[in-house]
Design a protein around this motif. Structure first.
Motif, PDB file in Angstrom:
ATOM      1  N   ALA A 211       0.771 -14.612  -2.281  1.00 41.35           N
ATOM      2  CA  ALA A 211      -0.006 -13.854  -3.444  1.00 41.35           C
ATOM      3  C   ALA A 211       1.813 -12.175  -3.767  1.00 41.35           C
ATOM      4  O   ALA A 211       1.431 -11.874  -4.565  1.00 41.35           O
TER       5      ALA A 211
ATOM      6  N   ARG B 292      -4.298 -10.056  -6.635  1.00 46.40           N
ATOM      7  CA  ARG B 292      -3.219  -8.881  -7.145  1.00 46.40           C
ATOM      8  C   ARG B 292      -2.800  -8.968  -8.507  1.00 46.40           C
ATOM      9  O   ARG B 292      -1.606  -8.550  -9.531  1.00 46.40           O
ATOM     10  N   ASP B 293      -3.830  -9.930  -9.359  1.00 48.13           N
ATOM     11  CA  ASP B 293      -3.158  -9.487 -11.160  1.00 48.13           C
ATOM     12  C   ASP B 293      -1.788 -10.577 -11.580  1.00 48.13           C
ATOM     13  O   ASP B 293      -1.292 -10.022 -11.706  1.00 48.13           O
ATOM     14  N   VAL B 294      -1.493 -11.197 -10.441  1.00 47.65           N
ATOM     15  CA  VAL B 294      -0.439 -12.528 -10.888  1.00 47.65           C
ATOM     16  C   VAL B 294      -0.548 -12.664 -12.089  1.00 47.65           C
ATOM     17  O   VAL B 294      -1.827 -13.250 -12.875  1.00 47.65           O
ATOM     18  N   SER B 295       0.347 -13.366 -12.602  1.00 49.15           N
ATOM     19  CA  SER B 295       0.199 -14.081 -14.098  1.00 49.15           C
ATOM     20  C   SER B 295       0.238 -15.176 -14.366  1.00 49.15           C
ATOM     21  O   SER B 295      -0.409 -15.979 -13.845  1.00 49.15           O
TER      22      SER B 295
ATOM     23  N   MET C  24      -5.174 -14.474  -5.492  1.00 50.92           N
ATOM     24  CA  MET C  24      -3.720 -14.420  -6.580  1.00 50.92           C
ATOM     25  C   MET C  24      -4.252 -13.767  -8.005  1.00 50.92           C
ATOM     26  O   MET C  24      -3.761 -12.193  -8.720  1.00 50.92           O
TER      27      MET C  24
ATOM     28  N   SER D 256       3.179 -12.331  -7.303  1.00 56.36           N
ATOM     29  CA  SER D 256       3.008 -11.876  -8.050  1.00 56.36           C
ATOM     30  C   SER D 256       4.253 -10.813  -8.837  1.00 56.36           C
ATOM     31  O   SER D 256       4.608 -10.798  -9.265  1.00 56.36           O
ATOM     32  N   SER D 257       5.166 -10.924  -7.644  1.00 59.20           N
ATOM     33  CA  SER D 257       6.820 -10.564  -8.160  1.00 59.20           C
ATOM     34  C   SER D 257       7.274 -11.525  -9.082  1.00 59.20           C
ATOM     35  O   SER D 257       8.714 -11.458  -9.178  1.00 59.20           O
TER      36      SER D 257
END
Length: 614
Positions: A155, A226-229, A223, A159-160
């Motif tokens: 995750a 963690r506010d993943v796109s 994910m 996220s990066s």
């Protein structure tokens, strides 16, 4: 499986094996064997002929006999290559055998922990492979926190990732120097494949699709926390569904499907499908992936109909599709009817619901805006063209009721169509395929057309179309003549102004050239300009004569139609032809509708000539 091993290497590394061997030495008569269990035979040495002990390892040993063989090699000091696929089972086996640092220096637990932290958890793909290997040692890996750490690592790396590169992790591995900032694993990140994706970004998505459903659900939940796109999450869901649900993509040999031996059962597919739909991001996909995403969503919808997914699941999916309907294609909308309740070939009700969700979303966006805009919305125009094409496709279905066709045609607002030519084509196909419907139904179907929005070509075709009812033909002829009158009026005004403007321009040109080069050259240039103006005037007059001829033809047709209408309306009240048409067809005609020599045009021309004389 039986292993014939020496006791001292094992006892020097594992506290548990040391205790078991010691107990066997103290009680040599209590050796036993069990069915389907891994057995280890310890040889005491060559000097003692029968001095062996038998140790039985339970079946729930982490990783089974394959992992124990690697543990035995480690105890013997054989060089063992750790990888992301074997480090998790080895870590669990080391914990089971109590191979701690206190018992022996540089033992298996510390070695595997160091490899996990320094290598596996710093790589996205290695973390996915390590998580996959935990499926066979779930209980041990869960208690040691390996599963949680793998999910956290994936995750974090996701996220990066850069959404512009379709999920390509730009921070993979350690830090990067200034000289290789544009490199990732030695590959330039600005090199894209033609389809906008990279093979590397696809590879970790495909690795992710190998996970079992419980692990995948936990990963998607992490994910989201963690506010993943949304693009990354949607891509993960897309690859996972493509891997495990057959038939998501209608065609395309390049898309790999699950082999028949690995296809999940229908109930498993339904659970997986509902999981994918429940985790879809609510926001609309970006323009870079919207076409593929929309095609994927329609594939999910077809699968949901086949697998008989829950009503809430299908409604959520239809709402998601409605939010990006402007990115759909006509092929996407052609959803077959899988229910015996639908008589039509395609599921028209589903398309109606999706269109309703789209219009509701568009209305919500307009309400949120502080200023109202009168301009046409590009997404609405795209959907209008799409629905007209869909109506043309389903119009030939003999089981399509007139009410269903009519309701779908009028569901769009007026600003969705710049011209009604596409809608007229659908109406014409429907009337041709449903020639048995009564006159009242035909007039109702034709009522969806706005004759003022038909082009001249469509009007010409409609005026000669025998399938249209009389009322529709009269309206088409009326608005066609209006268009011709406006065109002729504009042509007459242009023709009047062109010679004078051309003469004035040639006079100015002649004066300038006379002053600069002499009188002879100026006269030659002026005569050339005049010849060009004369030719242009002749072309305009030819066009005007052609229009006059067409108007005369229409006048004759209109005169014939007037006589027919008068015969139909013999018993009507006074008011003549104009009153009859007004009452029967709801059209209000001007008295000079068939007069090509309207007084306003003549007056305008006289006024313009008087102005030029002055």
């Amino acid at each position: 499986m039986s292993f014939h091993l020496h006791k001292f290497p094992l006892m020097s590394k594992s506290r548990k094996l040391h205790q078991l061997i010691t107990e066997q030495e103290n009680k040599p008569t209590m050796a036993w064997k069990q069915e389907k269990e891994t057995e280890i035979e310890e040889e005491e040495g060559e000097e003692e002929e029968e001095a062996t002990c038998h140790i039985s390892i339970p079946e729930d040993f982490p990783g089974g006999s394959e992992t124990f063989e690697m543990v035995a090699k480690f105890c013997y000091g054989v060089k063992m290559e750790l990888s992301s696929s074997n480090v998790a089972p080895l870590r669990c086996a080391g914990e089971y055998l109590e191979m701690t640092e206190e018992f022996a220096e540089d033992n298996l637990i510390s070695k595997t922990e160091r490899f996990l932290s320094q290598s596996v958890f710093k790589s996205l793909k290695d973390s996915i492979r390590a998580l996959k290997s935990c499926e066979n040692v779930v209980s041990s890996a869960e208690s040691l926190g390996i599963i949680r750490r793998c999910i956290d690592s994936i995750a974090l790396r996701a996220s990066s990732a850069d959404p512009a590169l379709f999920g390509w992790p730009v921070t993979e591995g350690g830090g990067s120097s200034a000289s290789n900032q544009n490199l990732w694993n030695g590959i330039e990140t600005n090199l894209r494949r033609k389809n906008g994706r990279t093979s590397e970004s696809q590879s970790w998505f495909e690795d992710l699709s190998q996970l079992n459903l419980p692990f995948f659900k936990r990963l998607i939940a992490e994910m989201k926390s963690r506010d993943v796109s949304g693009e990354i999450i949607e891509s993960c869901l897309m690859f996972y569904a493509k891997k495990h649900i057959p038939g998501i993509w209608r065609s395309g040999s390049s898309r790999k499907q699950s082999s028949p031996s690995t296809i999940p059962s229908e109930s498993e597919q339904r659970e997986l499908l509902e999981t994918v739909i429940a985790n879809l991001p609510l926001q609309k996909s970006s323009s870079a992936t919207s076409t593929t995403s929309t095609r994927f969503l329609f594939g999910l919808l077809r699968a949901a109909n086949i697998l008989n997914a829950s009503e809430s699941c299908r409604s959520a999916l239809e709402m998601k599709i409605g939010s990006q309907l402007d990115q759909a294609t006509l092929d996407d909308l052609l959803i077959p009817s899988y229910s015996y309740l639908n008589e039509t070939l395609y599921d028209v009700n589903c398309v109606e619901r999706i269109l309703g969700y789209f219009l509701d979303g568009l209305q919500s966006e307009e309400n949120r805006e502080t200023t109202t805009s009168t301009s046409r919305s590009p997404p609405l125009m795209l959907v209008g063209k799409l629905i007209d094409g869909y109506l043309s496709e389903i119009a030939s279905d003999a089981n399509l009721k007139p009410e269903k066709f009519y309701n779908l045609a009028i569901s769009l607002p007026n600003q969705a169509r710049l011209f009604d030519d596409g809608l007229y084509r659908a109406v014409d196909i429907y009337l041709k395929a449903h020639s048995w419907i009564p006159e009242a139904e035909r007039e109702k179907i034709c009522g969806v057309l706005d004759c003022q929005k038909l082009t001249l070509e469509a009007c010409t075709h409609a005026a000669q179309n025998e399938r249209l009812p009389l009322r529709a033909v009269v309206q088409v002829l009326f608005f066609e003549q209006l268009q011709l009158r406006h065109a002729i009026a504009g042509t007459l005004l242009s023709a009047e102004g062109a010679p004078q403007e051309a003469g004035r321009a040639s006079g100015i040109r002649q004066e300038e050239e006379t002053e600069g080069e002499g009188e002879g050259e100026g006269e030659g240039s002026g005569s050339a300009t005049w010849r060009v103006a004369v030719r242009e005037n002749q072309v305009l007059r030819l066009d005007m004569d052609s229009m006059r001829t067409r108007v005369h033809q229409l006048e004759r047709e209109c005169s014939t139609m007037k006589k027919v209408i008068e015969n139909i309306d013999k018993k009507g009240p006074a008011g003549g032809w104009k009153g009859s048409l007004t009452r029967k067809f709801g059209c209000k005609f001007k008295t000079q509708v068939c007069d090509s020599h309207e007084q306003t045009v003549v007056d305008a021309r006289k006024a313009r000539q008087h102005h030029h004389r002055q």
